[in-house]
Write an enzyme that holds these catalytic residues in place. Structure first.
Site, mmCIF file in Angstrom:
data_model
loop_
_atom_site.group_PDB
_atom_site.id
_atom_site.type_symbol
_atom_site.label_atom_id
_atom_site.label_comp_id
_atom_site.label_asym_id
_atom_site.label_seq_id
_atom_site.Cartn_x
_atom_site.Cartn_y
_atom_site.Cartn_z
ATOM 1 N N LYS A 10 0.819 -1.210 0.000
ATOM 2 C CA LYS A 10 0.000 0.000 0.000
ATOM 3 C C LYS A 10 0.860 1.271 0.000
ATOM 4 C CE LYS A 10 -4.076 -2.080 2.203
ATOM 5 N NZ LYS A 10 -5.070 -1.948 3.306
ATOM 6 N N TYR A 50 -12.557 -1.286 -3.870
ATOM 7 C CA TYR A 50 -13.079 -1.510 -2.515
ATOM 8 C C TYR A 50 -14.601 -1.385 -2.459
ATOM 9 C CZ TYR A 50 -8.505 -1.754 -0.234
ATOM 10 O OH TYR A 50 -7.262 -2.149 0.191
ATOM 11 N N ASN A 113 -2.148 0.201 6.744
ATOM 12 C CA ASN A 113 -1.644 -1.086 7.249
ATOM 13 C C ASN A 113 -0.778 -1.848 6.239
ATOM 14 O OD1 ASN A 113 -3.702 -1.815 5.597
ATOM 15 N ND2 ASN A 113 -4.898 -2.912 7.133
ATOM 16 N N HIS A 116 -2.273 -5.345 1.405
ATOM 17 C CA HIS A 116 -3.617 -5.898 1.162
ATOM 18 C C HIS A 116 -3.469 -7.330 0.694
ATOM 19 C CE1 HIS A 116 -7.620 -6.547 -0.544
ATOM 20 N NE2 HIS A 116 -6.985 -7.098 -1.558
ATOM 21 N N GLU A 127 -9.776 -9.746 -8.161
ATOM 22 C CA GLU A 127 -8.837 -8.653 -7.879
ATOM 23 C C GLU A 127 -7.635 -8.696 -8.830
ATOM 24 O OE1 GLU A 127 -8.091 -8.909 -3.633
ATOM 25 O OE2 GLU A 127 -10.130 -8.233 -3.176
HETATM 26 P P1 GDP Z 1 -8.181 -6.753 5.425
HETATM 27 O O1 GDP Z 1 -8.819 -7.831 4.602
HETATM 28 O O2 GDP Z 1 -7.349 -7.279 6.555
HETATM 29 O O3 GDP Z 1 -7.407 -5.743 4.595
HETATM 30 O O4 GDP Z 1 -9.356 -5.935 6.156
HETATM 31 P P2 GDP Z 1 -10.823 -5.465 5.692
HETATM 32 O O5 GDP Z 1 -11.255 -6.156 4.441
HETATM 33 O O6 GDP Z 1 -11.700 -5.559 6.897
HETATM 34 O O7 GDP Z 1 -10.640 -3.907 5.395
HETATM 35 C C1 GDP Z 1 -10.057 -3.477 4.196
HETATM 36 C C2 GDP Z 1 -9.135 -2.309 4.496
HETATM 37 O O8 GDP Z 1 -9.916 -1.209 4.962
HETATM 38 C C3 GDP Z 1 -8.126 -2.555 5.622
HETATM 39 O O9 GDP Z 1 -6.972 -3.224 5.203
HETATM 40 C C4 GDP Z 1 -7.821 -1.142 6.075
HETATM 41 O O10 GDP Z 1 -6.870 -0.498 5.216
HETATM 42 C C5 GDP Z 1 -9.166 -0.455 5.901
HETATM 43 N N1 GDP Z 1 -9.908 -0.442 7.166
HETATM 44 C C6 GDP Z 1 -10.581 -1.460 7.770
HETATM 45 N N2 GDP Z 1 -11.114 -1.060 8.930
HETATM 46 C C7 GDP Z 1 -10.802 0.249 9.064
HETATM 47 C C8 GDP Z 1 -11.081 1.246 10.033
HETATM 48 O O11 GDP Z 1 -11.737 0.998 11.050
HETATM 49 N N3 GDP Z 1 -10.562 2.508 9.805
HETATM 50 C C9 GDP Z 1 -9.845 2.808 8.692
HETATM 51 N N4 GDP Z 1 -9.379 4.048 8.507
HETATM 52 N N5 GDP Z 1 -9.569 1.895 7.750
HETATM 53 C C10 GDP Z 1 -10.030 0.641 7.927
#
Ligand code: GDP
Length: 138
Positions: A10, A50, A113, A116, A127
């Site tokens: 990222k 997304y 973070n 992805h 994807e």
């Molecule tokens: P992943 O599969 O571990 O990447 O997690 P998710 O699919 O739940 O979320 C997708 C992405 O959205 C995450 O990797 C984060 O970059 C972002 N994200 C998820 N939860 C939060 C949140 O509570 N706050 C913010 N700012 N970003 C979030």
């Protein structure tokens, strides 16, 4: 394509100059890299990628972040690639990520973070196809 998954280094990790270290960790973990390129997503491309998160509270922040700078998109190959890559990434929130994971080492917050990874084989195919043409996969 069940041995393939999709990954992104990222914008936060690219800005911090950590893409080389992360790619080395990917190779050390035994993944093959079948596709890789540096891109800078538009806001619209990030929204499309997304779309499953559209409507969530963090959606705007997530799309702003993902279009804020260059990132590295990758098609990664390994037996059980989806789980293996998610295991190497660690928990979404770096505060909860296990020692030895990429997010523990490189992520700074739940939003920024570092990496992805697809959450299923079906999504991995979707994807990969979002960012790579067949000719770009070796
Ligand atoms: P992943 O599969 O571990 O990447 O997690 P998710 O699919 O739940 O979320 C997708 C992405 O959205 C995450 O990797 C984060 O970059 C972002 N994200 C998820 N939860 C939060 C949140 O509570 N706050 C913010 N700012 N970003 C979030």
């Amino acid at each position: 394509m069940s041995n393939l998954t999709f990954g992104i280094i990222k914008p936060d990790a690219v800005r911090a100059g950590k893409q080389g270290a992360i790619i080395q960790r990917i190779l050390d973990a035994g993944f093959g890299i079948r596709g890789m390129k540096l891109i800078h997503q538009t806001r619209k491309q990030a929204e499309g990628f997304y779309v499953v998160h559209a409507g969530k509270g963090f959606f705007d922040e997530l799309c702003d972040f993902m279009s804020s700078g260059p990132c590295v998109v990758m098609a990664l190959e390994k037996d059980g690639a989806v789980k293996a890559w998610r295991d190497l990434m660690g928990a979404t929130n770096p505060a909860e990520a296990a020692e030895g994971t990429l997010r523990k080492e490189f992520a700074t917050s739940i939003g920024e973070n570092a990496v992805h990874g697809s959450d299923s084989e079906e999504n991995a195919q979707i994807e990969i196809a979002y960012f790579f043409s067949k000719l770009e996969l070796v």
